[in-house]
Design a protein around this motif. Structure first.
Motif, PDB file in Angstrom:
ATOM      1  N   VAL A  42       3.099   4.076 -16.004  1.00  0.00           N
ATOM      2  CA  VAL A  42       3.491   3.650 -14.660  1.00  0.00           C
ATOM      3  C   VAL A  42       3.776   4.878 -13.807  1.00  0.00           C
ATOM      4  O   VAL A  42       4.518   5.770 -14.222  1.00  0.00           O
ATOM      5  CB  VAL A  42       4.741   2.748 -14.704  1.00  0.00           C
ATOM      6  CG1 VAL A  42       5.101   2.277 -13.298  1.00  0.00           C
ATOM      7  CG2 VAL A  42       4.524   1.557 -15.627  1.00  0.00           C
ATOM      8  N   ALA A  43       3.198   4.904 -12.618  1.00  0.00           N
ATOM      9  CA  ALA A  43       3.501   5.985 -11.679  1.00  0.00           C
ATOM     10  C   ALA A  43       4.622   5.546 -10.751  1.00  0.00           C
ATOM     11  O   ALA A  43       5.353   4.610 -11.035  1.00  0.00           O
ATOM     12  CB  ALA A  43       2.240   6.374 -10.917  1.00  0.00           C
ATOM     13  N   GLN A  44       4.765   6.227  -9.627  1.00  0.00           N
ATOM     14  CA  GLN A  44       5.849   5.939  -8.696  1.00  0.00           C
ATOM     15  C   GLN A  44       5.427   4.885  -7.669  1.00  0.00           C
ATOM     16  O   GLN A  44       4.242   4.663  -7.440  1.00  0.00           O
ATOM     17  CB  GLN A  44       6.274   7.218  -7.978  1.00  0.00           C
ATOM     18  CG  GLN A  44       6.690   8.345  -8.907  1.00  0.00           C
ATOM     19  CD  GLN A  44       7.854   7.950  -9.807  1.00  0.00           C
ATOM     20  OE1 GLN A  44       8.834   7.363  -9.341  1.00  0.00           O
ATOM     21  NE2 GLN A  44       7.751   8.267 -11.086  1.00  0.00           N
TER      22      GLN A  44
ATOM     23  N   SER B 163      10.807  -0.250  -7.679  1.00  0.00           N
ATOM     24  CA  SER B 163      11.316   0.916  -8.391  1.00  0.00           C
ATOM     25  C   SER B 163      12.561   0.562  -9.203  1.00  0.00           C
ATOM     26  O   SER B 163      12.713   0.973 -10.360  1.00  0.00           O
ATOM     27  CB  SER B 163      11.635   2.031  -7.397  1.00  0.00           C
ATOM     28  OG  SER B 163      12.071   3.200  -8.069  1.00  0.00           O
TER      29      SER B 163
ATOM     30  N   LEU C 217      11.577  -1.353 -12.314  1.00  0.00           N
ATOM     31  CA  LEU C 217      11.002  -0.480 -13.332  1.00  0.00           C
ATOM     32  C   LEU C 217      12.097   0.293 -14.065  1.00  0.00           C
ATOM     33  O   LEU C 217      12.029   0.480 -15.285  1.00  0.00           O
ATOM     34  CB  LEU C 217      10.007   0.489 -12.694  1.00  0.00           C
ATOM     35  CG  LEU C 217       8.700  -0.133 -12.198  1.00  0.00           C
ATOM     36  CD1 LEU C 217       7.912   0.878 -11.371  1.00  0.00           C
ATOM     37  CD2 LEU C 217       7.854  -0.622 -13.373  1.00  0.00           C
TER      38      LEU C 217
ATOM     39  N   ASN D 102      12.858  -0.059 -18.143  1.00  0.00           N
ATOM     40  CA  ASN D 102      12.905   1.058 -19.087  1.00  0.00           C
ATOM     41  C   ASN D 102      14.273   1.173 -19.759  1.00  0.00           C
ATOM     42  O   ASN D 102      14.365   1.551 -20.932  1.00  0.00           O
ATOM     43  CB  ASN D 102      12.542   2.360 -18.382  1.00  0.00           C
ATOM     44  CG  ASN D 102      12.007   3.397 -19.343  1.00  0.00           C
ATOM     45  OD1 ASN D 102      11.179   3.096 -20.194  1.00  0.00           O
ATOM     46  ND2 ASN D 102      12.481   4.620 -19.223  1.00  0.00           N
TER      47      ASN D 102
ATOM     48  N   LEU E 222       8.341   2.476 -20.918  1.00  0.00           N
ATOM     49  CA  LEU E 222       7.584   3.004 -19.791  1.00  0.00           C
ATOM     50  C   LEU E 222       7.397   4.511 -19.904  1.00  0.00           C
ATOM     51  O   LEU E 222       8.313   5.234 -20.279  1.00  0.00           O
ATOM     52  CB  LEU E 222       8.285   2.699 -18.464  1.00  0.00           C
ATOM     53  CG  LEU E 222       8.521   1.230 -18.113  1.00  0.00           C
ATOM     54  CD1 LEU E 222       9.117   1.126 -16.714  1.00  0.00           C
ATOM     55  CD2 LEU E 222       7.237   0.417 -18.210  1.00  0.00           C
TER      56      LEU E 222
ATOM     57  N   ARG F 177       6.567   7.308 -17.293  1.00  0.00           N
ATOM     58  CA  ARG F 177       6.525   7.452 -15.834  1.00  0.00           C
ATOM     59  C   ARG F 177       5.856   8.756 -15.420  1.00  0.00           C
ATOM     60  O   ARG F 177       6.073   9.805 -16.022  1.00  0.00           O
ATOM     61  CB  ARG F 177       7.939   7.410 -15.250  1.00  0.00           C
ATOM     62  CG  ARG F 177       8.724   6.146 -15.528  1.00  0.00           C
ATOM     63  CD  ARG F 177       8.091   4.906 -14.932  1.00  0.00           C
ATOM     64  NE  ARG F 177       7.881   4.977 -13.501  1.00  0.00           N
ATOM     65  CZ  ARG F 177       8.806   4.658 -12.588  1.00  0.00           C
ATOM     66  NH1 ARG F 177      10.013   4.273 -12.982  1.00  0.00           N
ATOM     67  NH2 ARG F 177       8.531   4.729 -11.293  1.00  0.00           N
TER      68      ARG F 177
ATOM     69  N   ASP G 261       4.718  11.432 -11.990  1.00  0.00           N
ATOM     70  CA  ASP G 261       5.346  11.929 -10.766  1.00  0.00           C
ATOM     71  C   ASP G 261       4.431  11.788  -9.552  1.00  0.00           C
ATOM     72  O   ASP G 261       4.664  12.398  -8.520  1.00  0.00           O
ATOM     73  CB  ASP G 261       5.781  13.383 -10.933  1.00  0.00           C
ATOM     74  CG  ASP G 261       4.616  14.311 -11.247  1.00  0.00           C
ATOM     75  OD1 ASP G 261       3.465  13.813 -11.333  1.00  0.00           O
ATOM     76  OD2 ASP G 261       4.846  15.519 -11.418  1.00  0.00           O
TER      77      ASP G 261
ATOM     78  N   ASP H  52       1.358   5.383  -7.631  1.00  0.00           N
ATOM     79  CA  ASP H  52       0.332   4.512  -8.191  1.00  0.00           C
ATOM     80  C   ASP H  52      -0.687   4.129  -7.131  1.00  0.00           C
ATOM     81  O   ASP H  52      -0.337   3.763  -6.012  1.00  0.00           O
ATOM     82  CB  ASP H  52       0.975   3.224  -8.738  1.00  0.00           C
ATOM     83  CG  ASP H  52       0.807   3.084 -10.238  1.00  0.00           C
ATOM     84  OD1 ASP H  52      -0.244   3.512 -10.747  1.00  0.00           O
ATOM     85  OD2 ASP H  52       1.720   2.567 -10.898  1.00  0.00           O
TER      86      ASP H  52
ATOM     87  N   LYS I   2      -3.688   8.566 -15.028  1.00  0.00           N
ATOM     88  CA  LYS I   2      -2.978   7.820 -16.073  1.00  0.00           C
ATOM     89  C   LYS I   2      -3.623   8.031 -17.434  1.00  0.00           C
ATOM     90  O   LYS I   2      -2.948   8.119 -18.459  1.00  0.00           O
ATOM     91  CB  LYS I   2      -2.949   6.326 -15.734  1.00  0.00           C
ATOM     92  CG  LYS I   2      -1.925   5.954 -14.698  1.00  0.00           C
ATOM     93  CD  LYS I   2      -1.751   4.445 -14.618  1.00  0.00           C
ATOM     94  CE  LYS I   2      -0.655   4.105 -13.624  1.00  0.00           C
ATOM     95  NZ  LYS I   2      -0.470   2.632 -13.512  1.00  0.00           N
TER      96      LYS I   2
END
Length: 207
Positions: A7-9, A16, A19, A23, A29, A31, A33, A36, A44
């Protein structure tokens, strides 16, 4: 088998927060930086492969999108079967040297990719790699130019390192009886909401 979600930001505060709670509750997760987006999927892939090689002990890695059904009771016996390669394995739903799209959603310019065809590769909704292949791909990331279409990029890595992708009929796209598993169903793409629950329950009943 351990599940991890890449998962990205997000710029949506509520998402957020969810998420972060996910976690905290499950520690499932990984993560990134960056933010997404559809065209960051290759990032990814890089992140997931590097994480797996650095922190995990495994024989095979299944990369799967969030809209697929994974038939674990069928997939594990397949991976443990004596006929399944334990090295140099790259398998899924094969695209054999597909044409490069110059128009539409997956449009690619000649500056991005000048060849007429992509290398053969497995569809990005799900594929399996043996440990040695994942480790090999991580080694060559910095030597092989980044490409934004993630499944094609994995195919490029395979082509440059001599890994041959193998087609597996058990990796299915949407079909007529979408919510019903078949004898050879390992992974099926396009599964969400009620249909995902239905095929999961049917799989449990058939044990």
């Amino acid at each position: 088998m351990e599940d991890s979600f890449l998962v990205a930001q997000t710029q949506i505060i509520q998402d957020s927060d969810l998420l972060i709670k996910e976690n905290e509750d499950y520690s499932d997760l990984i993560r990134a930086d960056y933010y997404d987006s559809y065209w960051n999927q290759t990032l990814k892939i890089l992140m997931g492969f590097e994480w797996a090689v650095r922190y995990c002990s495994f024989s095979f890695l299944l990369k799967a999108d969030d809209d697929v059904f994974v038939n674990v009771p069928k997939l594990i016996p397949f991976l443990n079967a004596p006929t399944t390669q334990t090295e140099k394995l790259y398998t899924g739903r094969l695209h054999k040297k597909p044409d490069v799209q110059r128009n539409g959603k997956w449009k690619v310019s000649n500056e991005e990719y000048s060849e007429k065809n992509y290398p053969s590769h497995c569809s990005g909704f799900a594929f399996v790699l043996s440990y040695d292949v994942v480790a090999l791909f991580v080694e060559v990331f910095e030597m092989i130019p980044y490409f934004r279409i993630d499944d094609v990029y994995v195919g490029i890595l395979a082509d440059k390192t001599g890994i041959i992708p193998v087609h597996n009929e058990g990796f299915e796209v949407s079909r007529e009886n979408l919510c019903i598993p078949f004898d050879n169903t390992l992974v099926r793409h396009g599964m969400v909401d009620e249909c995902l629950a239905e095929i999961y329950n049917r799989t449990k009943e058939s044990k």
